[in-house]
Design a protein around this motif. Structure first.
Motif, PDB file in Angstrom:
ATOM      1  N   CYS A 294       0.974  -1.190   0.092  1.00 39.88           N
ATOM      2  CA  CYS A 294      -0.350  -0.429   0.381  1.00 39.88           C
ATOM      3  C   CYS A 294       1.059   1.500  -0.286  1.00 39.88           C
ATOM      4  O   CYS A 294       2.044   1.552   0.455  1.00 39.88           O
ATOM      5  CB  CYS A 294      -1.064   0.283   1.053  1.00 39.88           C
ATOM      6  N   CYS A 297       2.450   2.888   3.331  1.00 41.97           N
ATOM      7  CA  CYS A 297       2.856   1.392   4.435  1.00 41.97           C
ATOM      8  C   CYS A 297       4.328   1.906   3.418  1.00 41.97           C
ATOM      9  O   CYS A 297       5.475   1.848   4.116  1.00 41.97           O
ATOM     10  CB  CYS A 297       2.837  -0.060   3.646  1.00 41.97           C
ATOM     11  N   CYS A 340       1.314  -7.432   6.958  1.00 36.03           N
ATOM     12  CA  CYS A 340       1.739  -7.993   5.740  1.00 36.03           C
ATOM     13  C   CYS A 340       2.173  -8.903   5.970  1.00 36.03           C
ATOM     14  O   CYS A 340       2.364 -10.239   5.269  1.00 36.03           O
ATOM     15  CB  CYS A 340       1.362  -8.036   4.723  1.00 36.03           C
ATOM     16  N   CYS A 351      -0.027  -1.714  10.820  1.00 34.76           N
ATOM     17  CA  CYS A 351      -0.551  -1.516   8.705  1.00 34.76           C
ATOM     18  C   CYS A 351      -1.483   0.047   8.937  1.00 34.76           C
ATOM     19  O   CYS A 351      -2.371   0.621   8.862  1.00 34.76           O
ATOM     20  CB  CYS A 351      -2.126  -1.923   9.113  1.00 34.76           C
TER      21      CYS A 351
HETATM   22  S1  SF4 Z   1       0.773  -3.677   6.171  1.00 33.07           S
HETATM   23 FE1  SF4 Z   1      -0.682  -2.554   6.197  1.00 33.07          FE
HETATM   24  S2  SF4 Z   1      -0.265  -0.869   4.799  1.00 33.07           S
HETATM   25 FE2  SF4 Z   1       1.212  -2.632   5.397  1.00 33.07          FE
HETATM   26  S3  SF4 Z   1       0.939  -3.173   2.676  1.00 33.07           S
HETATM   27 FE3  SF4 Z   1      -0.310  -4.621   4.202  1.00 33.07          FE
HETATM   28  S4  SF4 Z   1      -1.995  -3.984   4.486  1.00 33.07           S
HETATM   29 FE4  SF4 Z   1      -0.743  -2.194   3.025  1.00 33.07          FE
END
Ligand code: SF4
Length: 368
Positions: A294, A297, A340, A351
């Motif tokens: 994302c 992130c 993730c 996240c």
């Molecule tokens: S941890 Fe959350 S923000 Fe980062 S890639 Fe995964 S879903 Fe997206």
């Protein structure tokens, strides 16, 4: 739930600032303290004439959502105030950044503070001049961009008020190292509400050029608290930014995040957009193994890597860093960023995680 915002910050992730700000403001009570006839001043960051995609200036869509929210509730006494940096014309920034069009669409006055008169403030060991129109505002909404700064490291809520003083004062502020003058400036001008444009900010400079997509809008009332939070998003800590400490000492606000509540209204879920990375961002991306990350992130990781580079530590990092939704059910043998990548040997939860947490973990690994 309704948010009061006194010691709260409200965060929403996404890339549709107009919709996001309306949703967020709808969940707050801030208008209860604003009489309908109040003059509301909106102070974006239009430091120079570059569109918001450059990472330098406030997205006009965010301000458009704010104005529509206010006008729909019969707040019609609104002005947008700005003075671009020394050497640039504010009128040009208003035009290039989309604010001239905005002003026409909503019948709002644009105030070029370079042409304004000034009011004098004196505080014991420091005095300063402030644009008169800003002092006439009843309710000031500060709408900065979340970005790094070559001199002060961070530019967000507190520093955005530098666009509310004459050019001669801007020059003087620089000769005085910026920190103390910025703190006093915030003592002279009260910000009532802060709305941070954290959709696209800059990696290193206030004038943009290395845009990083962070995909978030943050609102709160306390500019000191906001900047304490913002600096961690860029990989710094509160103690790294002297003007935050000074402003707190002067009673502008309270920056202790442990005493605050940060509410996230949603999670970022959209995979990173295909923004053309600059050479500087590409160089940092050499350490990244990304699979459907994302933007929020990925942006945190890019900022964290730049902070490590600034400290001269990045070249010592031998491992690649995994990030993205594609790692959700896969083993990660190296460093993993975000929830993730929970199976990673070295893992930074969140996240998205804050860049300051990523920096801390990477420094731990380098120290092993
Ligand atoms: S941890 Fe959350 S923000 Fe980062 S890639 Fe995964 S879903 Fe997206």
């Amino acid at each position: 739930m309704i948010y009061i915002l006194d010691n709260e910050l409200l965060v929403m992730y996404g890339d549709s600032p107009k919709t996001m700000i309306k949703t967020m403001l709808d969940k707050t009570e801030f208008l209860k303290e604003v009489p309908k006839n109040n003059l509301i001043g909106i102070k974006p960051n239009l430091v120079l004439a570059k569109p918001s995609a450059s990472g330098a200036t406030t997205d006009p869509e965010l301000v458009s959502g704010l104005i529509e929210f206010l006008q729909a509730r019969n707040y019609n006494n609104i002005k947008i105030l700005e003075s671009s940096w020394v050497g640039d014309k504010t009128s040009q920034a208003f035009r290039i950044c989309g604010y001239e069009e905005l002003a026409q669409r909503y019948n709002i006055q644009l105030v070029d503070l370079k042409k304004d008169e000034y009011v004098h403030f004196a505080f014991g060991d420091f005095d300063l001049k402030v644009s008169k129109s800003v002092t006439e505002v009843d309710y000031l909404i500060n709408v900065p961009v979340l970005k790094a700064h070559c001199q002060t490291k961070l530019t967000c809520a507190l520093k955005n008020l530098k666009g509310c003083i004459p050019d001669s004062e801007k020059r003087r502020f620089h000769t005085q190292g910026l920190h103390k003058p910025i703190a006093y400036l915030n003592k002279a001008i009260k910000t009532n509400l802060v709305i941070v444009d954290g959709i696209i900010g800059d990696l290193t400079f206030e004038e943009g050029g290395n845009p990083v997509q962070m995909n978030r809008v943050i609102i709160g009332k306390d500019p000191v608290l906001m900047d304490s939070y913002a600096c961690e998003l860029l990989g710094y800590t509160r103690s790294d930014i002297e003007y935050i400490y000074l402003a707190e000492k002067m009673g502008v606000g309270k920056g202790d995040l442990a005493q605050a509540r940060v509410y996230e209204l949603n999670k970022d879920s959209k995979p990173k957009q295909k923004m053309e990375p600059t050479e500087k961002v590409q160089q940092l991306a050499r350490w990244i193994e990304e699979d459907n990350a994302c933007s929020a992130c990925y942006g945190s990781l890019i900022h964290a890597l730049e902070r490590l580079r600034e400290k001269g530590k990045l070249d010592k990092l031998e491992k690649q860093i995994a990030i993205g939704q594609g790692y959700k059910n896969k083993p990660v043998k190296t460093i993993g960023i975000g929830n993730c990548t929970q199976s990673a040997i070295h893992h930074v939860p969140g996240c998205p995680p804050k860049a300051s947490d990523v920096v801390k973990e990477l420094e731990n690994i380098l120290g092993e």
